[in-house]
Design a protein around this motif. Structure first.
Motif, PDB file in Angstrom:
ATOM      1  N   THR A   1      71.880 -91.488   9.301  1.00  0.00           N
ATOM      2  CA  THR A   1      70.463 -91.831   9.303  1.00  0.00           C
ATOM      3  C   THR A   1      70.015 -92.141   7.877  1.00  0.00           C
ATOM      4  O   THR A   1      70.670 -91.761   6.917  1.00  0.00           O
TER       5      THR A   1
ATOM      6  N   GLU B   1      78.604 -84.717  13.808  1.00  0.00           N
ATOM      7  CA  GLU B   1      78.127 -84.396  12.469  1.00  0.00           C
ATOM      8  C   GLU B   1      77.068 -85.396  12.039  1.00  0.00           C
ATOM      9  O   GLU B   1      77.143 -86.589  12.351  1.00  0.00           O
ATOM     10  N   ASN B   2      76.047 -84.895  11.321  1.00  0.00           N
ATOM     11  CA  ASN B   2      75.040 -85.761  10.716  1.00  0.00           C
ATOM     12  C   ASN B   2      75.536 -86.272   9.367  1.00  0.00           C
ATOM     13  O   ASN B   2      76.364 -85.631   8.706  1.00  0.00           O
TER      14      ASN B   2
ATOM     15  N   PRO C   1      71.499 -84.859   7.126  1.00  0.00           N
ATOM     16  CA  PRO C   1      70.746 -85.921   7.784  1.00  0.00           C
ATOM     17  C   PRO C   1      69.794 -86.588   6.805  1.00  0.00           C
ATOM     18  O   PRO C   1      69.356 -85.978   5.830  1.00  0.00           O
TER      19      PRO C   1
ATOM     20  N   ILE D   1      65.922 -78.342  12.298  1.00  0.00           N
ATOM     21  CA  ILE D   1      66.828 -79.152  11.483  1.00  0.00           C
ATOM     22  C   ILE D   1      66.711 -78.785  10.019  1.00  0.00           C
ATOM     23  O   ILE D   1      67.714 -78.619   9.313  1.00  0.00           O
TER      24      ILE D   1
ATOM     25  N   ILE E   1      76.786 -89.425  12.887  1.00  0.00           N
ATOM     26  CA  ILE E   1      75.533 -90.176  13.029  1.00  0.00           C
ATOM     27  C   ILE E   1      74.899 -90.297  11.646  1.00  0.00           C
ATOM     28  O   ILE E   1      74.537 -89.290  11.033  1.00  0.00           O
TER      29      ILE E   1
ATOM     30  N   SER F   1      74.035 -89.115   5.933  1.00  0.00           N
ATOM     31  CA  SER F   1      72.932 -89.951   5.456  1.00  0.00           C
ATOM     32  C   SER F   1      73.366 -90.702   4.221  1.00  0.00           C
ATOM     33  O   SER F   1      74.355 -90.351   3.566  1.00  0.00           O
TER      34      SER F   1
ATOM     35  N   GLN G   1      69.589 -77.187   7.741  1.00  0.00           N
ATOM     36  CA  GLN G   1      70.011 -77.852   6.520  1.00  0.00           C
ATOM     37  C   GLN G   1      69.988 -76.902   5.319  1.00  0.00           C
ATOM     38  O   GLN G   1      70.896 -76.895   4.484  1.00  0.00           O
TER      39      GLN G   1
ATOM     40  N   LYS H   1      69.448 -86.732  15.228  1.00  0.00           N
ATOM     41  CA  LYS H   1      69.880 -85.688  14.294  1.00  0.00           C
ATOM     42  C   LYS H   1      70.060 -84.374  15.044  1.00  0.00           C
ATOM     43  O   LYS H   1      71.028 -83.638  14.827  1.00  0.00           O
ATOM     44  N   THR H   2      69.099 -84.072  15.928  1.00  0.00           N
ATOM     45  CA  THR H   2      69.172 -82.840  16.726  1.00  0.00           C
ATOM     46  C   THR H   2      70.410 -82.860  17.611  1.00  0.00           C
ATOM     47  O   THR H   2      71.109 -81.849  17.761  1.00  0.00           O
TER      48      THR H   2
ATOM     49  N   ALA I   1      73.255 -84.323  17.028  1.00  0.00           N
ATOM     50  CA  ALA I   1      74.446 -84.066  16.208  1.00  0.00           C
ATOM     51  C   ALA I   1      74.584 -82.595  15.875  1.00  0.00           C
ATOM     52  O   ALA I   1      75.681 -82.028  15.907  1.00  0.00           O
ATOM     53  N   TYR I   2      73.438 -81.925  15.570  1.00  0.00           N
ATOM     54  CA  TYR I   2      73.483 -80.504  15.223  1.00  0.00           C
ATOM     55  C   TYR I   2      73.855 -79.644  16.425  1.00  0.00           C
ATOM     56  O   TYR I   2      74.495 -78.603  16.294  1.00  0.00           O
TER      57      TYR I   2
END
Length: 783
Positions: free
Chosen positions: A354, A484-485, A506, A543, A352, A487, A547, A474-475, A477-478
């Protein structure tokens, strides 16, 4: 590939890529087939086509270009004429000949390069050049697209006769128009023709001044075009010759056409093969121009792109942003197009992305999608080595604003239509690319729907890459295994996107930062920051925490990898040092045993006449020492080395201190004949090694052992000739091959060779490898 992938093929601009590929094709048939080229899911065919492209690209890189000359699509012409029974025209026959000549050139070329391009040879092996037809067409048809005079003996005679008759007619007409009697009757002195017959222009009121036939009049009626009777018979004869000429030309064209129609099926196969080779060559040239690489094709589902770039973006920059007339160098183009690296292993099937608009999310989707289509079309792709691609039976792409006025569909409805088709067809062999998932409606409902869609596709084993602005994804994906996130990187200093994809991190929209850069009032921005801070929930905090932990973990992994690499290098160094020490020790042991054996052998010889039991014990002692010596590591290694010795192998000769090639082996006498520097030497087994002890292996023959550097005097050719002529057995000579002074054993003036004693063995040397010794000292050394 599945028909349901047609929409993806369109939105990924595959047709634009094919237009670019078409520009590299030489033949019209290849261009037509490229226009209809579609990706396939046949892994065997894909691998074959990529390998064929690689082969031709290697030939291009070596400057060995494929001789694709003039190839025209002659099949419609041949087929239509064969059906109607009509003969081919001279220009059409030349097209057939030039195409068949290219067939011949390609077959010859592929045969000559069959060792380095075996796949090309397999493709071209069924080409049938038809040399007889080529030869006959070029014998009969001239480059000006007419039938040659010498095509047949009859045609040559007819054309000679035609020329002679024309000359006679012109002579008679010139005599008439230049006569003083007709001077006032002629309109002009130009000889023209009417209905293919020669005439002179006369004033109508003087038309009876010459006996002849009126063939035409001018529009005004003042000029009459007369064929004088004096040439009528000759003109009639010329018409007859022309008729026979046309018949003969038609017969020649018919015979040539029939010979071509007889091999129509072979010509069809030739064109099919040439078209296939041309398409492959176009792929190779495309790959060469854009510095592409061959992707590794796998059936395990792994998708790994290294430094991939969008080919159409590269083409646009190359042709539109050059500083001069010629296209921009590809290296400069690559520096301007940000590369994309992405990894989909067997444990990951959802990414995903973002981040803000204009950050490159959509280009990333299109790059992955288009490169997948290219690979499955048997093409190279603009990516670095190590790139590997799986095979997808279906590809779906929902990219861009596809609202339909005709169907009264909004942007959101249009996206849902596409996604519904994806949901109904996607499986584990499918790649799905979703752009701005969940947009175009209420953010909360859009996020819920997007999460549900991704969850469904993820559980189906579908490979999915989705872009979105929705933070809640994002949440997802985590918290989801196999997701997986990612960006698009944003430079916080310049507040501009860098277009780099960061997998595992993300992104955010950076809306407030962009608004501040664009000059929006500070009080508005600060108020917005307070509103965001007030609404920050536990998920956002989670998140951010995840990270931070991820960054720490990745830093730790990098450090551990560095330490691991350092440890591996140190272990390798220790192994090398241990091996070196072992070799030195083994060599020392070998040397000691050699000395011991020498002493024991002398002792045994001295004890032969000793009274029993001492003579017997001396012999047993010698035998035991030899057994021990034969059991050392180097002795066992030598035994294996001698056992595996064969002609053509390279061995190190201790007495020459260089490598030499084994010619023959005599196990009975324990000797080998080796060649070094063009000279053969007979050497005992104990003088050769697999490699020198504890020294680097030398690839080139070098003679370094010289007891004393000898001053070699260069002699005048006449003196050299006398030296060879006066050479006798027992004379001392200097050998450049052996770097030593040796004694002549025998001389063969017929073969221009002599035999010398070296190392206890006779060695044959050519005359040019020996020269007179410089001093008496050298002769003494030899003796």
């Amino acid at each position: 590939m599945d028909k349901s992938s047609k929409h993806a093929v369109r939105v990924l601009e595959y047709d634009s890529l094919l237009k670019l590929l078409k520009s590299y094709a030489k033949t019209s048939a290849a261009k037509e087939q490229i226009s209809d080229l579609l990706p396939t899911a046949n892994i065997v065919l894909i691998k074959k086509q990529i390998s064929e492209t690689s082969e031709l690209k290697d030939l291009i890189l070596s400057g060995n270009h494929l001789p694709l000359g003039s190839v025209e699509n002659i099949l419609p012409i041949i087929t239509n004429h064969a059906l109607s029974g009509a003969s081919l025209e001279p220009d059409q026959l030349l097209s057939v000949a030039s195409t068949l000549q290219t067939v011949n050139d390609i077959r010859t070329y592929s045969h000559g390069n069959r060792d380095i391009a075996p796949l090309l040879w397999l493709s071209a092996i069924d080409l049938a050049p038809q040399p007889e037809i080529i030869s006959e067409i070029y014998r009969c048809i001239d480059s000006d697209k007419t039938v040659k005079d010498a095509a047949t003996k009859k045609l040559l005679l007819l054309r000679r006769s035609k020329t002679k008759l024309r000359t006679t007619i012109n002579r008679k007409l010139n005599s008439l128009i230049n006569s003083s009697e007709l001077k006032s009757a002629l309109e002009n002195k130009t000889i023209t023709s009417r209905n293919g017959r020669p005439v002179i222009a006369m004033k109508s009121n003087f038309r009876n001044a010459v006996r002849g036939s009126l063939l035409d009049k001018s529009n005004s009626g003042f000029t009459s075009f007369i064929e004088p009777h004096v040439i009528t018979e000759t003109v009639n004869e010329l018409e007859s010759v022309r008729y026979e000429e046309r018949k003969e030309v038609a017969r020649i064209l018919r015979e040539l056409s029939v010979s071509i129609f007889a091999v129509k099926e072979s010509l069809i196969e030739n064109i099919r093969i040439l078209t296939y080779i041309d398409i492959t060559n176009a792929k190779a040239q495309f790959s060469y121009d854009y510095q592409m690489t061959a992707p590794e094709i796998n059936d395990s589902g792994r998708l790994i792109l290294f430094e991939a770039r969008h080919p159409l973006l590269m083409h646009f920059i190359r042709d539109n942003f050059s500083e001069n007339i010629s296209p921009m160098p590809i290296e400069k183009v690559k520096s301007k197009v940000v590369s994309l690296s992405i990894k989909f292993d067997n444990k990951l099937n959802l990414i995903i992305i973002t981040g803000p608009n204009t950050g490159g999310k959509t280009v990333a989707l299109k790059t992955l999608g288009l490169l997948t289509l290219m690979a499955q079309s048997g093409m190279h792709i603009p990516a670095s080595a190590g790139t590997t691609m799986p095979i997808f039976k279906k590809i779906f792409a929902d990219i861009g604003d596809e609202q339909s006025i005709e169907q009264s569909l909004s942007t959101f409805s249009s996206h849902l239509n596409n996604i519904a088709r994806v949901i109904n067809n996607a499986d584990s062999d499918t790649l799905v690319l979703l752009d701005e998932l969940g947009s175009g409606t209420d953010p909360a409902e859009g996020a819920a729907l997007a999460t549900s869609i991704l969850n469904f596709l993820h559980s189906s084993g579908t490979k999915v890459i989705a872009t979105t602005h929705l933070g809640s994804l994002k949440t997802f994906a985590y918290s989801t295994s196999g997701a997986e996130n990612a960006s698009m990187e944003f430079d916080e200093k310049t507040l501009k996107p860098t277009y780099k994809l960061l997998v595992g991190q993300p992104g955010s929209s950076n809306a407030l930062a962009i608004a501040r850069r664009l000059g929006l009032k500070e009080e508005i921005i600060k108020h917005a920051e307070k509103l965001i801070s007030g609404k920050e929930n536990d998920n956002s905090k989670l998140i951010n925490k995840v990270q931070q932990l991820r960054v720490i973990a990745e830093r730790g992994i990098k450090e551990s990898q560095k330490l691991s690499s350092k440890l591996k290098r140190e272990i390798e160094e220790i192994k090398k040092e241990r091996k070196k020490i072992t070799e030195v020790v083994n060599a020392e042991v070998e040397s000691i045993f050699k000395d011991v054996k020498s002493v024991v052998n002398e002792f045994s010889k001295a004890a032969v006449n000793a009274p029993p039991p001492w003579n017997k014990r001396a012999e047993e002692f010698k035998k035991r020492i030899n057994e021990l010596a034969d059991g050392t590591p180097l002795a066992r290694q030598r035994e294996r080395f001698i056992k595996n010795l064969s002609s053509g192998k390279s061995v190190f000769v201790q007495s020459l201190n260089c490598y030499a090639i084994v010619k023959t082996i005599n196990h009975g006498k324990k000797t080998v004949v080796v060649e070094s520097d063009g000279v053969n030497f007979k050497i005992s087994f104990n003088k050769i090694l697999e490699r020198p002890f504890s020294q680097p292996v030398k690839k080139k023959v070098k003679k370094e052992i010289k007891p004393e550097k000898k001053k070699i005097i260069k002699h005048h050719p006449a003196k050299v000739k006398n030296f060879i002529k006066n050479l006798k057995e027992g004379d001392a000579v200097y050998s450049t091959a052996l770097s030593s002074v040796v004694i002549v054993d025998t001389i063969n003036h017929e073969k221009k060779k002599l035999v010398v004693k070296f190392g206890g063995f006779p060695t044959e040397l050519p005359f040019y490898k020996v020269s007179p010794v410089a001093t008496k000292k050298d002769k003494d050394l030899a003796e």
